[in-house]
Scaffold this active site. Structure first.
Site, mmCIF file in Angstrom:
data_model
loop_
_atom_site.group_PDB
_atom_site.id
_atom_site.type_symbol
_atom_site.label_atom_id
_atom_site.label_comp_id
_atom_site.label_asym_id
_atom_site.label_seq_id
_atom_site.Cartn_x
_atom_site.Cartn_y
_atom_site.Cartn_z
ATOM 1 N NE ARG A 1 6.408 -0.340 10.110
ATOM 2 C CZ ARG A 1 5.065 -0.506 9.290
ATOM 3 N NH1 ARG A 1 4.952 0.284 8.234
ATOM 4 N NH2 ARG A 1 3.976 -0.951 9.628
ATOM 5 N NE ARG B 1 1.799 -4.731 11.206
ATOM 6 C CZ ARG B 1 2.868 -4.722 10.295
ATOM 7 N NH1 ARG B 1 3.936 -5.268 10.565
ATOM 8 N NH2 ARG B 1 2.662 -3.932 9.196
ATOM 9 C CE LYS C 1 -2.246 -0.982 3.773
ATOM 10 N NZ LYS C 1 -1.485 -2.424 4.184
ATOM 11 N NE ARG D 1 7.728 -2.392 6.234
ATOM 12 C CZ ARG D 1 6.214 -2.380 6.313
ATOM 13 N NH1 ARG D 1 5.630 -1.623 5.359
ATOM 14 N NH2 ARG D 1 5.894 -2.799 7.248
ATOM 15 N NE ARG E 1 -4.881 -1.322 10.049
ATOM 16 C CZ ARG E 1 -3.644 -0.709 9.436
ATOM 17 N NH1 ARG E 1 -3.701 0.559 8.987
ATOM 18 N NH2 ARG E 1 -2.372 -1.305 9.075
HETATM 19 P P1 AP5 Z 1 4.939 -1.587 1.971
HETATM 20 O O1 AP5 Z 1 4.288 -0.640 0.803
HETATM 21 O O2 AP5 Z 1 5.492 -0.906 3.028
HETATM 22 O O3 AP5 Z 1 3.603 -2.215 2.294
HETATM 23 P P2 AP5 Z 1 2.312 -1.855 3.120
HETATM 24 O O4 AP5 Z 1 0.975 -2.487 2.525
HETATM 25 O O5 AP5 Z 1 2.330 -0.139 3.169
HETATM 26 O O6 AP5 Z 1 2.691 -2.212 4.546
HETATM 27 P P3 AP5 Z 1 2.375 -1.632 6.117
HETATM 28 O O7 AP5 Z 1 3.056 -2.852 6.907
HETATM 29 O O8 AP5 Z 1 2.837 -0.406 6.002
HETATM 30 O O9 AP5 Z 1 0.885 -1.671 6.443
HETATM 31 P P4 AP5 Z 1 0.270 -1.911 7.420
HETATM 32 O O10 AP5 Z 1 -1.299 -1.803 7.154
HETATM 33 O O11 AP5 Z 1 0.216 -3.003 8.376
HETATM 34 O O12 AP5 Z 1 0.986 -0.818 8.465
HETATM 35 P P5 AP5 Z 1 0.553 0.671 8.832
HETATM 36 O O13 AP5 Z 1 1.868 1.331 8.920
HETATM 37 O O14 AP5 Z 1 -0.562 1.328 8.073
HETATM 38 O O15 AP5 Z 1 5.797 -2.744 1.142
HETATM 39 C C1 AP5 Z 1 5.976 -3.666 2.135
HETATM 40 C C2 AP5 Z 1 7.437 -4.256 1.407
HETATM 41 O O16 AP5 Z 1 7.302 -4.970 0.187
HETATM 42 C C3 AP5 Z 1 8.466 -3.220 1.106
HETATM 43 O O17 AP5 Z 1 9.656 -3.599 1.756
HETATM 44 C C4 AP5 Z 1 8.384 -2.889 -0.142
HETATM 45 O O18 AP5 Z 1 9.495 -2.192 -0.770
HETATM 46 C C5 AP5 Z 1 8.041 -4.138 -0.946
HETATM 47 N N1 AP5 Z 1 7.166 -4.059 -1.883
HETATM 48 C C6 AP5 Z 1 6.096 -3.437 -2.102
HETATM 49 N N2 AP5 Z 1 5.593 -3.792 -3.209
HETATM 50 C C7 AP5 Z 1 6.073 -4.548 -3.893
HETATM 51 C C8 AP5 Z 1 6.058 -5.270 -5.036
HETATM 52 N N3 AP5 Z 1 5.087 -5.031 -6.040
HETATM 53 N N4 AP5 Z 1 7.135 -6.001 -5.462
HETATM 54 C C9 AP5 Z 1 8.163 -6.342 -4.422
HETATM 55 N N5 AP5 Z 1 8.317 -5.662 -3.381
HETATM 56 C C10 AP5 Z 1 7.121 -4.661 -3.123
HETATM 57 O O19 AP5 Z 1 0.032 0.458 10.410
HETATM 58 C C11 AP5 Z 1 0.807 0.055 11.352
HETATM 59 C C12 AP5 Z 1 -0.072 0.087 12.700
HETATM 60 O O20 AP5 Z 1 -0.441 1.407 12.896
HETATM 61 C C13 AP5 Z 1 -1.111 -0.851 12.950
HETATM 62 O O21 AP5 Z 1 -0.759 -2.158 13.019
HETATM 63 C C14 AP5 Z 1 -2.044 -0.226 13.787
HETATM 64 O O22 AP5 Z 1 -1.578 -0.473 15.275
HETATM 65 C C15 AP5 Z 1 -1.781 1.156 13.718
HETATM 66 N N6 AP5 Z 1 -2.714 1.699 12.510
HETATM 67 C C16 AP5 Z 1 -2.466 2.317 11.514
HETATM 68 N N7 AP5 Z 1 -3.777 2.716 10.644
HETATM 69 C C17 AP5 Z 1 -4.712 2.167 11.729
HETATM 70 C C18 AP5 Z 1 -6.097 2.491 11.751
HETATM 71 N N8 AP5 Z 1 -6.797 3.208 10.813
HETATM 72 N N9 AP5 Z 1 -6.920 1.874 12.756
HETATM 73 C C19 AP5 Z 1 -6.191 1.301 13.823
HETATM 74 N N10 AP5 Z 1 -5.076 1.354 13.965
HETATM 75 C C20 AP5 Z 1 -4.071 1.888 12.773
#
Ligand code: AP5
Length: 219
Positions: free
Chosen positions: A160, A171, A13, A127, A88
């Site tokens: 991270r 997660r 994402k 990552r 979410r």
């Molecule tokens: P990346 O693009 O970083 O993936 P992502 O989907 O953004 O993953 P996240 O882990 O950031 O999502 P998340 O939803 O768990 O975390 P968030 O920070 O929102 O890609 C991942 C890896 O793959 C990278 O190394 C990249 O280079 C590689 N890659 C990407 N695309 C590729 C491709 N096509 N081919 C090859 N490699 C590729 O949330 C963190 C925490 O915050 C949550 O656990 C929760 O506690 C809290 N939180 C956030 N939002 C909320 C909410 N709305 N409600 C409640 N809690 C929340």
């Protein structure tokens, strides 16, 4: 343009959101990034969110809804934005609808990124993120030119804390039990598109652009 990005942790994402934000010149609103920034700065929200994030749990809806509402009212969001990581839960989705209705915002596209569990785990374990500018890398798939250094700002890359094995497991479980329900909440809408995220990042982005073209937004 207003876009909502859905998908499991690690599906890509953040990676695709940064590409969309650059192409269409709109802000990338990542709730994960905003929370991590608050945690680092030890703000009231950050102190409340930290324990949930460290354990791979969702931060309570009330905190998240207030935070997003405040952010979308900021000046840079006037011409649109891409939401990454919100909503979410169904409650967050319902609150978002009220916010959008109040601000007369029409969602142009809801993009649901899908990839296999093996790919997701491989992506999360490799990552690396820039401490300074938030650029996202992968040690094998999207490596920086110089090991552990950001191509864009030369700052240090880090892994991270919530990418550790046990927290990733939690997660993914939280995604399955709480966030996946959003697919049935949104999938009947005309603006809902499923994206095959098993592909390379630029191929995934090309698919997104094709769907945004269908939604009447070719950029
Ligand atoms: P990346 O693009 O970083 O993936 P992502 O989907 O953004 O993953 P996240 O882990 O950031 O999502 P998340 O939803 O768990 O975390 P968030 O920070 O929102 O890609 C991942 C890896 O793959 C990278 O190394 C990249 O280079 C590689 N890659 C990407 N695309 C590729 C491709 N096509 N081919 C090859 N490699 C590729 O949330 C963190 C925490 O915050 C949550 O656990 C929760 O506690 C809290 N939180 C956030 N939002 C909320 C909410 N709305 N409600 C409640 N809690 C929340």
């Amino acid at each position: 343009m207003h876009i909502i990005l859905l998908g499991a942790p690690g599906v890509g994402k953040g990676t695709v959101a940064k590409m969309i934000a650059e192409k269409f010149d709109i802000p990338h609103l990542s709730t994960g990034d905003i929370l991590r920034d608050n945690v680092n700065k030890k703000t009231y929200v950050g102190n409340q969110a930290k324990e949930y994030m460290d354990n791979g749990k969702l931060v309570p809806d009330d905190i998240m809804i207030q935070m997003v509402k405040g952010r979308v009212l900021e000046e840079d969001c006037k011409t649109g934005f891409i939401l990454d990581g919100f909503p979410r839960t169904i409650r967050q989705a319902e609150a978002l609808k009220l916010i959008f209705d109040e601000l007369n915002i029409v969602v142009d596209a809801i993009l649901n990124l899908k990839a296999s569990q093996e790919i997701i785990i491989e992506r999360l374990s490799g990552r690396r993120t820039c401490k300074n500018c938030g650029a996202i890398y992968h040690i094998k798939n999207i490596p920086p030119k110089v090991e552990d250094k950001c191509d864009k700002c030369a700052d240090r890359l880090y892994q991270r804390d919530d990418d550790k094995k046990d927290i990733v497991k939690e997660r993914l479980m939280v995604y399955k039990t709480q966030t996946k329900k959003l697919i049935s909440y949104y999938e009947k809408q005309d603006s809902f598109y499923e994206i095959n995220a098993n592909k390379k990042a630029d191929e995934m982005f090309a698919e997104v652009c094709k769907d945004l073209g269908k939604a009447g937004k070719s950029g």
